[in-house]
Design a protein around this motif. Structure first.
Motif, PDB file in Angstrom:
ATOM      1  N   GLN A  12       0.840  -1.198   0.000  1.00 34.12           N
ATOM      2  CA  GLN A  12       0.000   0.000   0.000  1.00 34.12           C
ATOM      3  C   GLN A  12       0.874   1.247   0.000  1.00 34.12           C
ATOM      4  O   GLN A  12       0.605   2.208  -0.713  1.00 34.12           O
ATOM      5  CB  GLN A  12      -0.905   0.018   1.241  1.00 34.12           C
ATOM      6  CG  GLN A  12      -2.173  -0.805   1.076  1.00 34.12           C
ATOM      7  CD  GLN A  12      -2.983  -0.866   2.357  1.00 34.12           C
ATOM      8  OE1 GLN A  12      -2.519  -0.473   3.415  1.00 34.12           O
ATOM      9  NE2 GLN A  12      -4.197  -1.365   2.245  1.00 34.12           N
ATOM     10  N   ALA A  13       1.935   1.193   0.821  1.00 36.26           N
ATOM     11  CA  ALA A  13       2.829   2.348   0.907  1.00 36.26           C
ATOM     12  C   ALA A  13       3.512   2.600  -0.426  1.00 36.26           C
ATOM     13  O   ALA A  13       3.687   3.753  -0.837  1.00 36.26           O
ATOM     14  CB  ALA A  13       3.866   2.128   1.996  1.00 36.26           C
ATOM     15  N   ARG A  16       1.084   4.082  -2.903  1.00 38.85           N
ATOM     16  CA  ARG A  16       0.714   5.445  -2.597  1.00 38.85           C
ATOM     17  C   ARG A  16       1.630   6.437  -3.316  1.00 38.85           C
ATOM     18  O   ARG A  16       1.266   7.557  -3.577  1.00 38.85           O
ATOM     19  CB  ARG A  16       0.800   5.661  -1.080  1.00 38.85           C
ATOM     20  CG  ARG A  16      -0.448   6.306  -0.513  1.00 38.85           C
ATOM     21  CD  ARG A  16      -0.335   6.456   0.982  1.00 38.85           C
ATOM     22  NE  ARG A  16      -0.538   5.214   1.659  1.00 38.85           N
ATOM     23  CZ  ARG A  16       0.176   4.819   2.712  1.00 38.85           C
ATOM     24  NH1 ARG A  16       1.167   5.543   3.166  1.00 38.85           N
ATOM     25  NH2 ARG A  16      -0.086   3.686   3.295  1.00 38.85           N
ATOM     26  N   ASN A  17       2.831   6.006  -3.624  1.00 34.32           N
ATOM     27  CA  ASN A  17       3.798   6.884  -4.289  1.00 34.32           C
ATOM     28  C   ASN A  17       4.272   6.248  -5.580  1.00 34.32           C
ATOM     29  O   ASN A  17       5.429   5.888  -5.723  1.00 34.32           O
ATOM     30  CB  ASN A  17       4.994   7.129  -3.380  1.00 34.32           C
ATOM     31  CG  ASN A  17       4.778   8.317  -2.495  1.00 34.32           C
ATOM     32  OD1 ASN A  17       4.504   9.406  -2.972  1.00 34.32           O
ATOM     33  ND2 ASN A  17       4.866   8.089  -1.208  1.00 34.32           N
ATOM     34  N   ARG A 310       7.944  10.620   6.020  1.00 36.35           N
ATOM     35  CA  ARG A 310       6.830   9.875   6.598  1.00 36.35           C
ATOM     36  C   ARG A 310       6.935   9.755   8.115  1.00 36.35           C
ATOM     37  O   ARG A 310       6.350   8.850   8.705  1.00 36.35           O
ATOM     38  CB  ARG A 310       6.755   8.497   5.938  1.00 36.35           C
ATOM     39  CG  ARG A 310       6.200   8.588   4.532  1.00 36.35           C
ATOM     40  CD  ARG A 310       6.568   7.420   3.686  1.00 36.35           C
ATOM     41  NE  ARG A 310       5.921   6.201   4.142  1.00 36.35           N
ATOM     42  CZ  ARG A 310       6.212   4.999   3.671  1.00 36.35           C
ATOM     43  NH1 ARG A 310       7.135   4.871   2.752  1.00 36.35           N
ATOM     44  NH2 ARG A 310       5.590   3.943   4.135  1.00 36.35           N
ATOM     45  N   GLU A 313       3.646   9.532   9.728  1.00 39.63           N
ATOM     46  CA  GLU A 313       3.016   8.224   9.514  1.00 39.63           C
ATOM     47  C   GLU A 313       3.599   7.197  10.488  1.00 39.63           C
ATOM     48  O   GLU A 313       2.867   6.383  11.067  1.00 39.63           O
ATOM     49  CB  GLU A 313       3.249   7.766   8.074  1.00 39.63           C
ATOM     50  CG  GLU A 313       2.744   6.358   7.820  1.00 39.63           C
ATOM     51  CD  GLU A 313       3.176   5.792   6.479  1.00 39.63           C
ATOM     52  OE1 GLU A 313       3.410   6.572   5.542  1.00 39.63           O
ATOM     53  OE2 GLU A 313       3.278   4.554   6.385  1.00 39.63           O
TER      54      GLU A 313
ATOM     55  N   ARG B 100      -3.246   9.726   0.430  1.00 42.17           N
ATOM     56  CA  ARG B 100      -3.607   8.806  -0.663  1.00 42.17           C
ATOM     57  C   ARG B 100      -4.054   7.428  -0.183  1.00 42.17           C
ATOM     58  O   ARG B 100      -3.683   6.406  -0.733  1.00 42.17           O
ATOM     59  CB  ARG B 100      -2.445   8.647  -1.644  1.00 42.17           C
ATOM     60  CG  ARG B 100      -2.393   9.749  -2.678  1.00 42.17           C
ATOM     61  CD  ARG B 100      -1.020   9.879  -3.248  1.00 42.17           C
ATOM     62  NE  ARG B 100      -0.119  10.372  -2.210  1.00 42.17           N
ATOM     63  CZ  ARG B 100       1.014  11.021  -2.433  1.00 42.17           C
ATOM     64  NH1 ARG B 100       1.411  11.206  -3.636  1.00 42.17           N
ATOM     65  NH2 ARG B 100       1.759  11.455  -1.457  1.00 42.17           N
ATOM     66  N   THR B 101      -4.809   7.411   0.902  1.00 37.92           N
ATOM     67  CA  THR B 101      -5.313   6.147   1.421  1.00 37.92           C
ATOM     68  C   THR B 101      -6.806   6.327   1.670  1.00 37.92           C
ATOM     69  O   THR B 101      -7.211   7.344   2.236  1.00 37.92           O
ATOM     70  CB  THR B 101      -4.584   5.799   2.729  1.00 37.92           C
ATOM     71  OG1 THR B 101      -3.188   5.814   2.477  1.00 37.92           O
ATOM     72  CG2 THR B 101      -4.988   4.434   3.254  1.00 37.92           C
ATOM     73  N   GLN B 106      -7.836   3.495   6.004  1.00 34.15           N
ATOM     74  CA  GLN B 106      -7.362   4.209   7.202  1.00 34.15           C
ATOM     75  C   GLN B 106      -7.888   3.524   8.453  1.00 34.15           C
ATOM     76  O   GLN B 106      -7.167   3.337   9.426  1.00 34.15           O
ATOM     77  CB  GLN B 106      -7.877   5.659   7.221  1.00 34.15           C
ATOM     78  CG  GLN B 106      -7.647   6.453   5.974  1.00 34.15           C
ATOM     79  CD  GLN B 106      -6.359   7.232   5.996  1.00 34.15           C
ATOM     80  OE1 GLN B 106      -5.540   7.053   6.899  1.00 34.15           O
ATOM     81  NE2 GLN B 106      -6.148   8.061   5.009  1.00 34.15           N
ATOM     82  N   MET B 142     -10.493   9.557  -0.517  1.00 30.01           N
ATOM     83  CA  MET B 142      -9.148   9.847  -0.023  1.00 30.01           C
ATOM     84  C   MET B 142      -9.244  11.090   0.888  1.00 30.01           C
ATOM     85  O   MET B 142     -10.179  11.875   0.755  1.00 30.01           O
ATOM     86  CB  MET B 142      -8.208  10.168  -1.198  1.00 30.01           C
ATOM     87  CG  MET B 142      -8.147   9.090  -2.244  1.00 30.01           C
ATOM     88  SD  MET B 142      -7.365   7.617  -1.585  1.00 30.01           S
ATOM     89  CE  MET B 142      -7.863   6.405  -2.798  1.00 30.01           C
TER      90      MET B 142
END
Lengths: 406, 247
Positions: A12-13, A16-17, A310, A313, B100-101, B106, B142
């Motif tokens: 997922q990470a 995301r980029n 991050r 995060e 972007r999640t 989340q 998002m």
């Protein structure tokens, strides 16, 4: 924390980029594909050399003249008069590992037919010459022992000669051509063999009885070379020994004397060629690995920036229950995934590249399994090695500071 | 009601250079299940330190802290992570959503760190949590497609998805306008009415009135610990003049 969850978190990470992940992978893609392409092309080229040499016959033995001293004067190799038809007879009689033998003399001159002419090489040999040199008769007949005994002016021509002298489509068989001023009757046409590994056109040849060439064209008693075919590839070494001892005694040389001839096999040529192309392969692969290392550093760089970017995060993940080892594994897995996916793409690119190049150069296409496996292992190792430090940094972040990080 | 949080003579000291800063100087209080407590104080009062300790992100220098009868001061780092994952739900001032999640992802996040929960259960619980905060229509959105209030609702759903013993909110309305603040407080009151225990850290008295008990911190000590005559956030919302901010 189980592995599939961790895996999910990591990909997922990465997703995301997307752009950044792709750019990061680019370094690895370039590195791996160049390593794969270089190794694969290196192997293709040496396979190509092998194939070419095998088309010359793996059991081929060549005896050539070495320099000879006459009354203190070094005659040099090409003027040496050490090989004779008698040597050929002796080898034929004494060496049981020799299957076929052909004397060889050659001379070049202008081939003429009517208004057409073409510079050609007249190759004198025995009827076995064609088979020893792995030629095949496409049409017509070979010459015979009788033709040799009677110095007949007959010849067998290669396709290049046919194309240049018979561009009007006339069947060359039975036609007469002139080599210089000497007329020869064509009795056979060779099947095309293409270029050899030196890039020489093997079809640009005229073969005639050696006796004819020696008497009528060169007016010599001596041979330029002797082509021999051993009974098998394994028998080559024994045959070489037999030939050497036969020629030594025939030339009345003691064991301590320098021989006035040289015996070479294809195997030697093969070894030499392979060592050259092997060295080149290693060299190219080494250069390509540098780009792989640069790619790995690229991953480390991005991962390092990522950790800083991050921070929040990481703080959040810690707050909701991630242990520092979970954070560490997440970042390690991310970099390992980046480099492995990059590596996989690189392998595909590399194979594609070497496929295209080997097709263009008409080389055999070889997938080197070992280079693919090694690249993959290197990829995983790169990802983990270069991901380690940033991952460690992420795992050691203080959650309170990380959460408040702006 | 059983006591879920028990704090006894809690002290926290920081070494800054050669000086020792005493952020908490012996704090004691209990919180029972189903309480809605606000912790108030000016900056420097020690309320952030209090929140970090309550959230098991930090450990006290001395004194005892029990959450759900677990003595937190004796736990290792990994055990603290476990307590945070199973017993605590965090709501932050700045939402702390991943960029972007999607909202659903989340909310699933805390459950990803709980290996006893299957992927199917994770999805179901995340959906349920989002329904509870009224975002069932926006699960695929998002963060940048959500308003501040909606983002905070996602964060609240994320905090309740693991069914925590206590919900910790750190200035959860600090980034929001009055109307949205009241909406969020109304959501907290709804969760409280459904039985959730909540600790709400704030420095705004007009937010604290929506809770049922206020603990006032000043210079690292509890100066006041009183029940509050709770105001309804919903009524406060209705009493607001019609919004001029949105149409």
């Amino acid at each position: 924390m189980n592995f599939s969850n961790l895996f999910k978190i990591a990909y997922q990470a990465i997703l995301r980029n997307k752009t950044r992940s792709l750019l990061t992978m680019l370094g690895i893609i370039i590195g791996i594909s160049s390593v794969i392409a270089m190794v694969s092309l290196g192997q293709s080229s040496s396979q190509n050399i092998n194939d070419q040499i095998s088309t010359m016959g793996t059991n081929l033995i060549m005896v050539s003249r070495a320099y000879q001293r006459k009354g203190g004067i070094n005659m040099g190799n090409s003027n040496s008069q050490s090989l004779t038809v008698k040597d050929v007879e002796l080898i034929k009689a004494n060496c049981k590992n020799v299957a076929m033998i052909s004397p060889s003399v050659s001379t070049s001159g202008q081939l003429v037919r009517g208004a057409n002419n073409w510079p050609g090489t007249m190759q004198g040999g025995s009827p076995e010459y064609i088979e020893i040199r792995k030629y095949e008769l496409e049409r017509g007949t070979n010459f015979t022992e009788n033709d040799i005994k009677e110095f007949r002016k007959v010849c067998i021509v290669g396709t290049t000669v046919v194309e240049n002298l018979f561009d009007d489509g006339t069947d060359p068989i039975g036609q007469e051509i002139r080599f210089g001023n000497t007329p020869f009757k064509i009795i056979g046409v060779l099947a095309s063999k293409g270029q050899n590994q030196m890039g020489q056109d093997q079809d640009d040849i005229v073969i005639a009885p050696y006796s004819t060439v020696m008497k009528r064209l060169l007016a010599t008693q001596y041979l330029h070379m002797i082509y021999i075919s051993a009974v098998s590839e394994d028998a080559c070494d024994k045959a070489v020994e037999e030939i050497t001892s036969t020629l030594m005694s025939s030339h009345k040389l003691k064991e301590t004397d320098t021989p006035d001839f040289e015996v070479r096999t294809q195997a030697e040529l093969l070894t030499m060629m392979n060592s050259v192309s092997g060295f080149l392969t290693v060299l190219l692969a080494a250069i390509a690995s540098i780009s792989l290392i640069v790619g790995g550093i690229g991953i480390m760089n991005i991962m390092y920036v990522t950790v800083t970017e991050r921070t929040k995060e990481i703080g959040l993940r810690t707050a909701i229950g991630a242990r520092s080892r979970d954070i560490m594994f997440q970042f390690l897995l991310e970099s390992a995934m980046l480099s492995l996916v990059g590596g996989a793409i690189g392998i595909i690119f590399g194979l594609l590249l070497s496929y295209v190049i080997s097709m263009a150069l008409n080389w055999p296409f070889i997938i080197s399994v070992s280079s693919v496996v090694i690249s993959f292992v290197v990829c995983a190792a790169t990802g983990i090695f270069f991901g380690w430090y940033p991952a460690k940094k992420a795992a050691n972040l203080d959650p309170i500071t990380a959460l408040r990080y702006e | 009601m059983p006591t879920i949080i028990k704090i006894e003579n809690l002290k926290r000291e920081f070494v800054v250079g050669s000086e020792i800063v005493r952020a908490l100087k012996g704090v004691s209080y209990d919180i029972e299940q189903g309480e809605f407590v606000s912790i108030m104080g000016t900056s420097g009062s020690g309320k952030s330190t209090m929140l970090n300790i309550l959230g098991c992100l930090d450990k006290p220098t001395s004194g005892e802290y029990y959450i759900d009868n677990i003595a937190v001061s004796k736990l290792s780092k990994d055990e603290l992570a476990f307590v945070r994952n199973r017993k605590i739900g965090f709501v932050f001032q700045s939402y702390n959503l991943l960029p972007r999640t999607s909202a659903l992802e989340q909310v699933e996040l805390p459950l990803l760190y709980n290996k006893t929960i299957s992927a199917k259960e994770r999805r179901e619980r995340a959906v349920y949590a989002l329904e509870q905060v009224g975002l069932q229509e926006r699960m695929g959105h998002m963060p940048n497609q959500l308003s501040g209030g909606q983002q905070q609702r996602v964060a609240i759903a994320r905090a309740i998805v693991n069914d925590p013993v206590i919900l910790l909110a750190d200035e959860a309305t600090g980034n929001l306008d009055t109307r949205t603040s009241y909406e969020i407080m109304s959501l907290f009151q709804k969760l409280h009415a459904e039985g959730k225990s909540i600790v709400f850290v704030t420095h705004e008295p007009d937010i604290a009135v929506f809770t049922s008990r206020t603990i006032m911190l000043r210079d690292g000590r509890v100066t006041k610990d009183v029940p509050v005559e709770t105001k309804s956030a919903k009524e406060a919302l209705d009493a607001l003049p019609p919004s001029e901010d949105y149409n």
